[in-house]
Design a protein around this motif. Structure first.
Motif, short mmCIF file in Angstrom:
data_model
loop_
_atom_site.label_atom_id
_atom_site.label_comp_id
_atom_site.label_asym_id
_atom_site.label_seq_id
_atom_site.Cartn_x
_atom_site.Cartn_y
_atom_site.Cartn_z
N TYR A 1 53.38 51.16 71.70
CA TYR A 1 52.07 51.08 72.37
C TYR A 1 52.22 51.09 73.89
O TYR A 1 51.32 51.53 74.61
CB TYR A 1 51.34 49.80 71.94
N ASP B 1 54.52 44.03 60.64
CA ASP B 1 53.27 43.29 60.59
C ASP B 1 52.50 43.31 61.92
O ASP B 1 51.30 43.61 61.94
CB ASP B 1 53.68 41.85 60.22
N GLY B 2 53.20 43.05 63.02
CA GLY B 2 52.55 43.02 64.32
C GLY B 2 52.01 44.39 64.71
O GLY B 2 50.85 44.53 65.13
N SER B 3 52.81 45.40 64.50
CA SER B 3 52.41 46.76 64.88
C SER B 3 51.19 47.21 64.07
O SER B 3 50.28 47.85 64.60
CB SER B 3 53.55 47.74 64.63
N SER C 1 57.05 51.09 66.61
CA SER C 1 56.69 49.90 67.39
C SER C 1 57.32 48.65 66.80
O SER C 1 57.65 48.59 65.62
CB SER C 1 55.16 49.78 67.38
N GLY C 2 57.50 47.63 67.66
CA GLY C 2 58.04 46.35 67.20
C GLY C 2 59.54 46.43 66.95
O GLY C 2 60.26 47.18 67.61
N GLY C 3 60.01 45.66 65.98
CA GLY C 3 61.44 45.65 65.68
C GLY C 3 61.88 46.98 65.08
O GLY C 3 61.18 47.52 64.23
N MET D 1 43.38 46.61 64.74
CA MET D 1 42.41 46.24 65.78
C MET D 1 41.91 47.48 66.50
O MET D 1 40.73 47.65 66.77
CB MET D 1 43.05 45.28 66.78
N CYS E 1 54.54 45.26 73.32
CA CYS E 1 53.59 45.58 74.39
C CYS E 1 52.50 44.52 74.46
O CYS E 1 51.62 44.47 73.60
CB CYS E 1 53.01 46.96 74.12
N PHE F 1 48.72 45.82 74.88
CA PHE F 1 47.97 46.32 73.73
C PHE F 1 47.26 45.18 72.99
O PHE F 1 46.37 45.42 72.18
CB PHE F 1 48.91 47.07 72.77
N MET F 2 47.65 43.97 73.30
CA MET F 2 47.00 42.81 72.68
C MET F 2 45.66 42.52 73.34
O MET F 2 44.90 41.67 72.88
CB MET F 2 47.89 41.57 72.82
N GLY G 1 55.90 50.63 61.85
CA GLY G 1 56.29 49.32 62.36
C GLY G 1 56.02 48.23 61.35
O GLY G 1 55.66 48.50 60.21
N GLY H 1 48.08 45.52 65.32
CA GLY H 1 47.58 46.25 66.50
C GLY H 1 46.82 47.51 66.08
O GLY H 1 45.73 47.79 66.59
P1 ADP Z 1 56.58 44.13 64.32
O1 ADP Z 1 55.68 45.30 64.25
O2 ADP Z 1 57.99 44.50 64.05
O3 ADP Z 1 56.06 42.97 63.48
P2 ADP Z 1 55.70 42.71 66.77
O4 ADP Z 1 55.12 41.57 66.01
O5 ADP Z 1 56.52 42.41 67.96
O6 ADP Z 1 56.63 43.64 65.83
O7 ADP Z 1 54.51 43.66 67.20
C1 ADP Z 1 54.75 44.87 67.89
C2 ADP Z 1 53.62 45.16 68.83
O8 ADP Z 1 52.39 45.32 68.10
C3 ADP Z 1 53.30 44.07 69.85
O9 ADP Z 1 54.17 44.10 70.96
C4 ADP Z 1 51.89 44.46 70.25
O10 ADP Z 1 51.89 45.53 71.16
C5 ADP Z 1 51.31 44.93 68.93
N1 ADP Z 1 50.58 43.81 68.31
C6 ADP Z 1 51.08 42.79 67.60
N2 ADP Z 1 50.12 41.90 67.25
C7 ADP Z 1 48.98 42.37 67.79
C8 ADP Z 1 47.61 41.92 67.82
N3 ADP Z 1 47.24 40.79 67.22
N4 ADP Z 1 46.70 42.68 68.48
C9 ADP Z 1 47.07 43.83 69.08
N5 ADP Z 1 48.31 44.30 69.10
C10 ADP Z 1 49.26 43.60 68.46
#
Ligand code: ADP
Length: 326
Positions: free
Chosen positions: A44, A106-108, A12-14, A114, A76, A79-80, A104, A111
């Protein structure tokens, strides 16, 4: 008593080089230990849309050397939201997946955290990001390869740099973390690095100019971490043009080529070790942790720590670069 029978895996993510090596390690290690493995495509997004199929050991043959991710990755929005995560949970239940491995950044992992808080599902994270910005692990999958790619590029840029008083600003990834910029600057013999961690302490451009550029140097290379605002190579190049017009300025933004390429040996080994360890973590009844590496040993880092705490950059690296670039 471990109740996990079927493990879902997604990226997921980058994307980051070495994700495939991690997918292979998770799949093979899971199957070796008697688990069923289901591959979830497009992160996601694919989970919510049920883009899932069972994986065998053959599905991960011949991928350890490939960049990118065979599972694809996505960002996605759904998923948020609580509704999106509820849908994801329903899909997992219908697929009889009882543990989820998320590769993935930080963002993944935010998610995943959560999701694991809301539903009774075993979630294990693997740090897959070129930025190396996850707390609790010394290295993330893809960082070494990105670093090597940047160093390669800077070597080439230096070859073309021949006129006096020319400053090259080379922009690299790492919006909130300067690991790539600082270490690629040291490794490529660059004159300076401008990193987010130092942003509030000093005007890094002024400091660099004040340190002076040795007259016998034919060019200076400054590695700059990308930035959403008031930063990045363009910003500093514009400032030099305005504030120090005696210098000839060039900009090179490396962009997406930093993500690609066949993973380095270090990234393949890291991904293999972390992937295998994620299955050990499930066997040990761990949940809601990121599997990382510290001092060459596998560690389990609670999601909350991995994502909430800032990973500090070793400030002695700034001294090393400054001392060696005179
Ligand atoms: P990376 O994982 O490379 O940091 P992103 O920050 O784009 O990439 O996050 C990837 C995905 O993780 C998002 O598109 C989303 O689906 C999920 N995600 C990120 N932040 C949250 C959050 N606060 N709550 C739920 N899902 C999240």
């Amino acid at each position: 008593m471990n109740k996990v029978k079927c493990i879902g895996i997604l990226t997921s993510g980058g994307d980051a080089s070495g994700m495939n090596a991690a997918i292979r390690a998770v799949t093979r290690s899971a199957i070796s230990n008697g688990f069923k493995v289901k591959a979830i495509y497009r992160g996601y997004e694919g989970l919510i849309n049920n883009e899932i199929r069972e994986f065998t050991t053959e599905d991960v043959s011949n991928i350890i050397q490939r960049g990118g991710t065979i599972l694809k990755t996505a960002r996605c929005e759904a998923f948020m939201t609580p509704e999106g995560r509820r849908k994801a949970y329903e899909v997992l239940k219908a697929q009889e997946i009882d543990a989820l491995i998320v590769i993935g950044g930080d963002g993944s992992l935010t998610g995943a955290r959560m999701f694991a808080d809301e539903y009774n599902i075993v979630c294990i994270g693997l740090p897959g990001t070129i930025d190396n910005d996850l707390y609790g692990t010394d290295y993330t999958i893809g960082y070494d390869m990105a670093l090597n790619t940047i160093v390669d590029c800077v070597d080439k840029i230096r070859d073309t740099a021949s006129s006096h008083n020319r400053i090259f600003f080379v922009e690299v990834m790492g919006r909130d973390a300067g690991f790539l910029a600082q270490n690629s600057a040291i490794a490529s013999g660059a004159e300076a690095a401008i990193i987010p961690e130092d942003k509030n302490n000093a005007d890094q451009l002024d400091e660099f100019i004040k340190r002076g550029i040795r007259k016998t140097k034919s060019s200076s290379i400054v590695i700059v971490s990308e930035s959403k605002k008031d930063g990045g190579a363009m910003y500093y190049a514009d400032r030099v043009r305005r504030e120090y017009p005696e210098y000839d300025v060039r900009v090179s933004i490396l962009g997406h080529l930093q993500r690609g390429g066949s993973p380095s040996a270090a990234d393949r080994i890291l991904a293999s070790r972390l992937g295998e360890a994620s299955i050990q973590a499930i066997l040990e009844d761990q949940r809601n942790v990121m599997v990382g590496i510290r001092n060459d040993e596998i560690v389990y880092v609670p999601f909350i720590k991995a994502i909430k705490e800032d990973k500090p950059i070793d400030k002695s690296l700034i001294r090393v670069l400054n001392s060696l670039s005179i």
